[in-house]
Design an enzyme around this catalytic site. Structure first.
Site, PDB file in Angstrom:
ATOM      1  N   HIS A  59      -3.726 -17.576 -15.121  1.00 17.34           N
ATOM      2  CA  HIS A  59      -5.155 -17.347 -14.912  1.00 17.34           C
ATOM      3  C   HIS A  59      -5.939 -18.645 -14.763  1.00 17.34           C
ATOM      4  O   HIS A  59      -7.149 -18.667 -14.944  1.00 17.34           O
ATOM      5  CB  HIS A  59      -5.730 -16.497 -16.055  1.00 17.34           C
ATOM      6  CG  HIS A  59      -5.109 -15.131 -16.144  1.00 17.34           C
ATOM      7  ND1 HIS A  59      -5.100 -14.371 -17.289  1.00 17.34           N
ATOM      8  CD2 HIS A  59      -4.447 -14.390 -15.223  1.00 17.34           C
ATOM      9  CE1 HIS A  59      -4.478 -13.223 -17.058  1.00 17.34           C
ATOM     10  NE2 HIS A  59      -4.065 -13.218 -15.813  1.00 17.34           N
ATOM     11  N   ARG A 119     -11.583 -10.420 -24.604  1.00 19.21           N
ATOM     12  CA  ARG A 119     -11.820  -8.999 -24.410  1.00 19.21           C
ATOM     13  C   ARG A 119     -12.195  -8.269 -25.703  1.00 19.21           C
ATOM     14  O   ARG A 119     -12.460  -7.080 -25.689  1.00 19.21           O
ATOM     15  CB  ARG A 119     -10.593  -8.335 -23.759  1.00 19.21           C
ATOM     16  CG  ARG A 119     -10.435  -8.724 -22.283  1.00 19.21           C
ATOM     17  CD  ARG A 119      -9.227  -8.094 -21.642  1.00 19.21           C
ATOM     18  NE  ARG A 119      -8.018  -8.400 -22.393  1.00 19.21           N
ATOM     19  CZ  ARG A 119      -7.475  -7.599 -23.273  1.00 19.21           C
ATOM     20  NH1 ARG A 119      -7.975  -6.412 -23.498  1.00 19.21           N
ATOM     21  NH2 ARG A 119      -6.397  -7.974 -23.908  1.00 19.21           N
TER      22      ARG A 119
END
Ligand SMILES: [Zn+2]
Length: 254
Positions: A128, A43
C-alpha cells in the site's frame, strides 16, 4: 521445560518448531504490528482516519481543493505519530530476516516502521505504499515531506514536482488507486516459493492484499496467523494464535 498447561506458551512453542522446520518464511504484516508503536489501526472506529471520508484518487488528481485537503490531513496525522518507533513485533521480524530464514516481509502498512527497525529496501515489500515521503505522480521522483510541508505552509498550495512540475502525492496507495505492480509481483513470487507464510497483525479483510495467505497455502506453504482478533482465514490456517503481537513476537527476538 515447556509448560503445556499454558495454551499460549504451547502455541508459541509450536510456532518456533514450524519456523525452525522451514527453509523460506514469508512474513506478512498489517496494522496490528504497529499498534504497540502508537499507530492506530486506521480502520478501527476510534481512529483519527475515520473522522473524514477518504479522498478518492480521482478527486486528488482532478481537484486542487482535494489536494490541499489531503495534505492538510496528512500533516496533522504526521504530527500525531511523529514519535512512533518500531515495536517488539517489528524487531522480531527484523530478527527473523537477520537469521536468513525470512527473505522479506510483505506489509500492508505505510508507516515505514519496518525500515525504521533496520530492514533494507529489498527486505520490505509495501503493498500500500509508504507514507513517510512523497512521489511525483508523473515522473515518480521522490520528495521529502519536510520539503513539501515547508512550501505548503508558506503558500497554502501544495508544491509541484521539482523535476517536471507534476502533482506530488504521499507515496501511499489511495482509495481508487491501482495496486503497485512491482511490489505485487515480488510479493506473489515470495508467497509462491515460501514453505511457511506467517501473518502478523492483519485482520485479512483488505483485498487484494489478503489473498496472499491463501495463495501461499495453495502453493504448498503452511499458514500461521498471529492476530489479536479472529480473521476470515483462521479456518484455513495450520496454526492460529489470538494474542497481543508484542507478547508473542518478543519470544522470537534474537
Ligand atoms: Zn515529476
Amino acid at each position: 521445560m515447556r509448560d503445556m498447561t499454558d495454551p499460549l506458551a504451547a502455541s508459541i512453542a509450536t510456532l518456533r518448531e514450524m519456523i525452525q522446520a522451514s527453509r523460506v518464511v514469508a512474513g506478512f504484516t498489517g496494522a496490528g504490528i504497529s499498534t504497540e508503536s502508537g499507530v492506530p489501526d486506521f480502520r478501527s472506529p476510534n481512529s483519527p482516519w475515520m473522522r473524514h471520508k477518504p479522498i478518492p484518487f480521482e478527486s486528488f488528481l482532478h481537484s486542487p481543493e482535494a489536494r490541499r485537503e489531503a495534505w492538510r490531513r496528512k500533516f496533522i496525522m504526521d504530527d500525531l505519530y511523529r514519535d512512533a518507533r518500531p515495536s517488539r513485533g517489528h524487531l522480531a521480524v527484523a530478527s527473523l530476516i537477520a537469521s536468513g530464514r525470512m527473505p522479506a516481509v510483505i506489509t500492508q502498512n505505510i508507516d515505514g516502521l519496518h525500515q525504521a527497525s533496520g530492514l533494507g529496501e529489498n527486505e520490505v515489500i509495501e503493498l500500500h505504499g509508504n507514507g513517510t515521503y512523497a512521489k511525483c505522480l508523473s515522473c515518480g521522483r521522490r520528495h521529502e515531506l519536510d520539503w513539501v510541508r515547508l512550501r505548503f505552509e508558506a503558500s497554502g498550495e501544495p508544491p509541484e514536482c521539482e523535476a517536471c512540475g507534476g502533482i506530488l502525492k504521499s507515496a501511499t496507495i489511495s482509495f481508487g488507486q491501482a495496486m503497485p505492480e512491482e511490489p505485487m509481483r515480488v510479493a506473489q513470487k515470495l508467497a509462491a516459493r515460501c514453505d511457511l507464510f506467517l501473518v502478523i497483525g492483519s485482520s485479512l479483510v483488505v483485498y487484494p492484499a489478503a489473498a496472499f495467505p491463501l495463495f501461499a497455502k495453495e502453493n504448498g506453504a503452511r499458514l500461521v496467523i498471529v492476530n489479536r482478533e479472529p480473521t476470515p482465514l483462521d479456518g484455513a490456517a495450520d496454526l492460529v494464535i489470538h494474542a497481543e503481537i508484542g507478547c508473542v513476537l518478543s519470544q522470537f527476538l534474537l
